[in-house]
Motif scaffolding. Structure first.
Motif, PDB file in Angstrom:
ATOM      1  N   VAL A 135       8.179   1.107  -0.070  1.00  7.29           N
ATOM      2  CA  VAL A 135       7.053   1.169  -0.994  1.00  7.29           C
ATOM      3  C   VAL A 135       6.430  -0.217  -1.122  1.00  7.29           C
ATOM      4  O   VAL A 135       6.956  -1.215  -0.609  1.00  7.29           O
ATOM      5  N   HIS A 136       5.304  -0.256  -1.798  1.00  6.77           N
ATOM      6  CA  HIS A 136       4.535  -1.473  -1.991  1.00  6.77           C
ATOM      7  C   HIS A 136       5.416  -2.607  -2.508  1.00  6.77           C
ATOM      8  O   HIS A 136       6.059  -2.482  -3.555  1.00  6.77           O
TER       9      HIS A 136
ATOM     10  N   ARG B 180      -1.969   1.721   4.383  1.00 10.22           N
ATOM     11  CA  ARG B 180      -0.793   0.871   4.248  1.00 10.22           C
ATOM     12  C   ARG B 180      -1.022  -0.358   5.119  1.00 10.22           C
ATOM     13  O   ARG B 180      -1.527  -0.255   6.237  1.00 10.22           O
TER      14      ARG B 180
ATOM     15  N   ASN C 179      -2.881   7.883  -2.002  1.00  9.21           N
ATOM     16  CA  ASN C 179      -3.901   6.952  -2.489  1.00  9.21           C
ATOM     17  C   ASN C 179      -3.219   5.899  -3.340  1.00  9.21           C
ATOM     18  O   ASN C 179      -2.726   6.194  -4.427  1.00  9.21           O
ATOM     19  N   HIS C 180      -3.167   4.682  -2.820  1.00  4.57           N
ATOM     20  CA  HIS C 180      -2.524   3.592  -3.539  1.00  4.57           C
ATOM     21  C   HIS C 180      -3.541   2.942  -4.472  1.00  4.57           C
ATOM     22  O   HIS C 180      -4.707   2.756  -4.104  1.00  4.57           O
TER      23      HIS C 180
ATOM     24  N   GLY D 238       0.809  -1.217   0.000  1.00  3.70           N
ATOM     25  CA  GLY D 238       0.000   0.000   0.000  1.00  3.70           C
ATOM     26  C   GLY D 238       0.838   1.261   0.000  1.00  3.70           C
ATOM     27  O   GLY D 238       1.879   1.351  -0.661  1.00  3.70           O
ATOM     28  N   LEU D 239       0.382   2.280   0.737  1.00  5.88           N
ATOM     29  CA  LEU D 239       1.024   3.589   0.733  1.00  5.88           C
ATOM     30  C   LEU D 239       2.496   3.520   1.140  1.00  5.88           C
ATOM     31  O   LEU D 239       2.875   2.700   1.966  1.00  5.88           O
TER      32      LEU D 239
ATOM     33  N   GLU E  26      -6.325   4.611   0.613  1.00  8.42           N
ATOM     34  CA  GLU E  26      -5.674   5.498   1.581  1.00  8.42           C
ATOM     35  C   GLU E  26      -5.195   4.732   2.819  1.00  8.42           C
ATOM     36  O   GLU E  26      -5.513   5.090   3.956  1.00  8.42           O
TER      37      GLU E  26
END
Length: 211
Positions: free
Chosen positions: A168-169, A201, A193-194, A146-147, A199
């Protein structure tokens, strides 16, 4: 055979590495498994022994789950919210943790607990040590989804200098050996916003709790 992750491996300290993008090939399976675990054991905001409610929401899968309340920090075989055993650890979780640990130099890692943390913008995780496990020879494997976030990795004392690593993801952090009791945390999550998680992680932390 060439090591495909050699150029994507970043050393944080002795015994501690970042494996950039290591979880990406499994993202679909991981996200589906997280939903299945949360459907059985919903995310909740636990209370610290000092009476503070944690900003990060948590759930668990595996033989035991890490819990915190007024009684202290500990591992429990049952979900304190429902009284039922935690959901079993999905196969895709087990294989990812074992392979990431092996890539970092820790062979035969078989986690029995996975703490799933859900961060939203404005939440953070203060510096702490993972010290409730029985066997400190086993590493910690931490998966970011995610975020983006900033991972804080310090030293053996809370007041030691702290390095900052952007996550990061798909990134996976692994630490053990001389870094097993390093203080670590997550800085306040920024807005974003991933495309897959929106919104938030999600962090998966794999441990061998019972030795």
């Amino acid at each position: 055979m060439p090591d495909l992750f050699a150029e994507r491996r970043e050393t944080m300290a002795a015994g501690a590495v970042l494996l950039r993008g290591f979880a990406l090939p499994r993202e679909t399976a991981l996200l589906a498994a997280i939903e299945a675990v949360a459907a059985e054991a919903p995310f909740r905001h636990m209370m610290t022994p000092g009476g503070y409610t944690m900003s990060v929401a948590m759930t668990t899968c595996g033989s035991v789950g890490w819990v915190t309340d007024r009684k202290g920090y500990r591992y429990s075989p049952t979900d304190p919210t429902t009284g039922r055993p935690w959901p079993p650890m999905p196969i895709c979780f087990q294989s990812l943790a074992a392979e990431a640990a092996a890539e970092a130099g820790y062979r035969d890692f078989q986690p029995d607990s996975c703490l799933i943390n859900r961060y939203e913008p404005g939440t953070k995780l203060s510096l702490h040590q993972d010290q409730d496990e029985l066997d400190m020879s086993q590493p910690i494997v931490s998966v970011s989804l995610g975020l983006p976030a900033t991972f804080l990795f310090g030293g053996a004392k809370r007041g030691d200098p702290t390095a900052k690593y952007p996550l990061v993801h798909g990134d996976v952090a692994v630490w053990g050996g001389p870094s097993r009791l390093t203080f670590h945390g997550v800085a306040t999550l920024k807005d974003g916003n991933h495309p897959l998680l929106g919104e938030k992680r999600i962090n998966l932390t794999f441990r061998r709790a019972l030795g």
